[in-house]
Scaffold this active site. Structure first.
Site, PDB file in Angstrom:
ATOM      1  N   TYR A  95     -13.943  10.169   7.854  1.00 25.53           N
ATOM      2  CA  TYR A  95     -13.341   8.932   7.566  1.00 25.53           C
ATOM      3  C   TYR A  95     -13.873   7.891   8.651  1.00 25.53           C
ATOM      4  CZ  TYR A  95      -9.210   5.779   6.861  1.00 25.53           C
ATOM      5  OH  TYR A  95      -8.280   4.632   6.409  1.00 25.53           O
ATOM      6  N   LYS A 102     -15.613   4.219   7.553  1.00 22.44           N
ATOM      7  CA  LYS A 102     -15.126   3.037   7.952  1.00 22.44           C
ATOM      8  C   LYS A 102     -16.100   2.210   8.873  1.00 22.44           C
ATOM      9  CE  LYS A 102     -11.291   3.417   5.211  1.00 22.44           C
ATOM     10  NZ  LYS A 102     -11.015   2.198   4.146  1.00 22.44           N
TER      11      LYS A 102
HETATM   12  P1  NAP Z   1      -2.330   5.041  -0.538  1.00 22.85           P
HETATM   13  O1  NAP Z   1      -0.952   4.501  -0.787  1.00 22.85           O
HETATM   14  O2  NAP Z   1      -2.982   6.322  -1.129  1.00 22.85           O
HETATM   15  O3  NAP Z   1      -3.254   4.107  -1.934  1.00 22.85           O
HETATM   16  C1  NAP Z   1      -4.247   4.175  -2.178  1.00 22.85           C
HETATM   17  C2  NAP Z   1      -4.601   4.279  -3.750  1.00 22.85           C
HETATM   18  O4  NAP Z   1      -6.033   4.198  -4.142  1.00 22.85           O
HETATM   19  C3  NAP Z   1      -3.829   5.327  -4.469  1.00 22.85           C
HETATM   20  O5  NAP Z   1      -3.197   5.155  -5.550  1.00 22.85           O
HETATM   21  C4  NAP Z   1      -5.059   6.446  -4.467  1.00 22.85           C
HETATM   22  O6  NAP Z   1      -4.703   7.544  -5.417  1.00 22.85           O
HETATM   23  C5  NAP Z   1      -5.915   5.292  -5.025  1.00 22.85           C
HETATM   24  N1  NAP Z   1      -7.508   5.908  -4.967  1.00 22.85           N
HETATM   25  C6  NAP Z   1      -7.762   7.100  -4.350  1.00 22.85           C
HETATM   26  N2  NAP Z   1      -9.317   7.306  -4.567  1.00 22.85           N
HETATM   27  C7  NAP Z   1      -9.528   6.274  -5.755  1.00 22.85           C
HETATM   28  C8  NAP Z   1     -10.480   6.234  -6.196  1.00 22.85           C
HETATM   29  N3  NAP Z   1     -11.618   7.158  -6.193  1.00 22.85           N
HETATM   30  N4  NAP Z   1     -10.555   5.370  -7.482  1.00 22.85           N
HETATM   31  C9  NAP Z   1      -9.328   4.767  -7.560  1.00 22.85           C
HETATM   32  N5  NAP Z   1      -8.370   4.757  -6.950  1.00 22.85           N
HETATM   33  C10 NAP Z   1      -8.343   5.473  -5.903  1.00 22.85           C
HETATM   34  O7  NAP Z   1      -2.983   4.400   0.437  1.00 22.85           O
HETATM   35  P2  NAP Z   1      -3.211   3.051   1.575  1.00 22.85           P
HETATM   36  O8  NAP Z   1      -2.496   3.542   2.787  1.00 22.85           O
HETATM   37  O9  NAP Z   1      -2.404   1.850   0.840  1.00 22.85           O
HETATM   38  O10 NAP Z   1      -4.626   2.883   1.564  1.00 22.85           O
HETATM   39  C11 NAP Z   1      -5.352   1.731   1.210  1.00 22.85           C
HETATM   40  C12 NAP Z   1      -6.512   1.394   2.226  1.00 22.85           C
HETATM   41  O11 NAP Z   1      -6.040   1.284   3.595  1.00 22.85           O
HETATM   42  C13 NAP Z   1      -7.486   2.591   2.252  1.00 22.85           C
HETATM   43  O12 NAP Z   1      -8.797   2.272   2.220  1.00 22.85           O
HETATM   44  C14 NAP Z   1      -7.206   3.149   3.502  1.00 22.85           C
HETATM   45  O13 NAP Z   1      -8.387   4.015   4.157  1.00 22.85           O
HETATM   46  C15 NAP Z   1      -6.928   2.099   4.352  1.00 22.85           C
HETATM   47  N6  NAP Z   1      -5.964   2.245   5.546  1.00 22.85           N
HETATM   48  C16 NAP Z   1      -4.741   2.780   5.616  1.00 22.85           C
HETATM   49  C17 NAP Z   1      -3.976   3.063   6.468  1.00 22.85           C
HETATM   50  C18 NAP Z   1      -2.587   3.561   6.349  1.00 22.85           C
HETATM   51  O14 NAP Z   1      -2.056   3.887   7.467  1.00 22.85           O
HETATM   52  N7  NAP Z   1      -2.004   3.461   5.384  1.00 22.85           N
HETATM   53  C19 NAP Z   1      -4.572   2.568   7.684  1.00 22.85           C
HETATM   54  C20 NAP Z   1      -5.846   2.214   7.954  1.00 22.85           C
HETATM   55  C21 NAP Z   1      -6.437   2.052   6.673  1.00 22.85           C
HETATM   56  P3  NAP Z   1      -4.686   8.798  -4.840  1.00 22.85           P
HETATM   57  O15 NAP Z   1      -3.043   8.959  -4.099  1.00 22.85           O
HETATM   58  O16 NAP Z   1      -4.865  10.031  -6.075  1.00 22.85           O
HETATM   59  O17 NAP Z   1      -5.700   9.188  -3.592  1.00 22.85           O
END
Ligand code: NAP
Length: 252
Positions: free
Chosen positions: A157, A161
């Site tokens: 990861y 990133k």
């Molecule tokens: P989330 O709630 O898991 O939402 C992400 C969505 O993208 C989920 O529905 C996921 O499905 C879907 N997804 C995963 N792989 C995919 C693919 N190959 N094609 C299409 N859709 C896909 O996560 P989030 O926290 O909002 O994350 C969004 C972004 O923020 C990510 O890039 C993550 O790295 C970044 N981020 C998050 C945090 C945090 O604390 N939440 C911190 C830093 C960065 P699945 O559930 O099946 O995976």
């Protein structure tokens, strides 16, 4: 927390949002649509996209189910947009179970890079010709605190990133003269559905105390506010920036 919408800010614009079924992507899709954009929302989970349109039947949101790491999905999204894409928000991403290098398996490494990095390359490559022709476009990538430090994730990861930041800056420099801006947000901890279990006892022992400094757990809507700002004309002179949106974590 109370966040005001800015009516009509994206009126007449088309925005593609990935990962739109959950968390930051869902909040971002809703915000773009509420502010006037026609949104093409994509996610790998069909039920979540159905829920999004059921929750907001009055908003202009078209959904497309697909794995955003695949070229076919990138092409289908451009086709669904049906013309100029004004905004691309690359939000979808997955974690790596905090696996450190000695414990990482090839499948996890490759999947994390496919979703967090290669998907962004493919979808951005698919929309760029239209943006270049229009001499206009805003790309916002969702990076991570883990792109700024090594204590917020496992190796796959963090590496994906960090690389995403490089991709973002490259697009900004090369296509800035064509009227295209590319920026990223680097969220700290955000309350979403992302799965982040420690599957390594050593990583938990080593990183756990380092992560105790996290100052806040943000709402997804706070990230959507920053993403839409970077995509908006208020950020017209902002290009190639990796913006920490982390309650000050990066400053510690
Ligand atoms: P989330 O709630 O898991 O939402 C992400 C969505 O993208 C989920 O529905 C996921 O499905 C879907 N997804 C995963 N792989 C995919 C693919 N190959 N094609 C299409 N859709 C896909 O996560 P989030 O926290 O909002 O994350 C969004 C972004 O923020 C990510 O890039 C993550 O790295 C970044 N981020 C998050 C945090 C945090 O604390 N939440 C911190 C830093 C960065 P699945 O559930 O099946 O995976």
């Amino acid at each position: 927390m109370s966040i005001e919408f800015i009516p009509n800010r994206f009126q007449g614009q088309t925005a593609i949002v990935t990962g739109a079924g959950s968390g930051i992507g869902r909040a971002t899709a809703i915000r773009f649509a509420r502010e006037g954009a026609r949104v093409i929302a994509t996610d790998v989970v069909a039920d979540r996209l159905d829920q999004l349109t059921a929750d907001f039947p009055d908003l202009d949101i078209t959904t497309l189910v697909g794995d955003v790491s695949l070229e076919d999905t990138a092409q289908a999204l451009v086709t669904a947009a049906g013309g100029t894409v004004d905004v691309l928000a690359n939000v979808a991403g997955i974690m790596d179970a905090f696996l450190p290098l000695a414990e990482i398996d090839d499948a996890t490494w490759e999947r994390v890079f496919a979703v967090n990095l290669t998907s962004v390359m493919r979808l951005t490559r698919a929309v760029l010709p239209g943006m270049i022709e229009a001499e206009h476009g805003a790309i916002v990538n969702v990076s991570s605190e883990a792109s700024l430090r090594a204590s917020a994730s496992g190796v796959a990861y963090a590496a994906s990133k960090h690389a995403l930041n490089g991709l973002t800056k490259s697009v900004a420099v090369v296509y800035g003269p064509k009227g295209i801006r590319a920026n990223a947000v680097a969220p700290g901890a955000v309350k979403t559905n992302i799965e982040a279990p420690f599957k390594s006892a050593w990583a938990q022992e080593r990183l756990g105390p380092l992560m105790a400094i996290i100052p806040t757990f943000a709402e997804a809507e706070e990230l959507a506010a920053s993403i839409t700002w970077l995509a908006s004309s208020d950020a017209s002179n902002v290009n190639g920036v990796i913006l920490p949106v982390d309650g000050g974590w990066a400053a510690i």
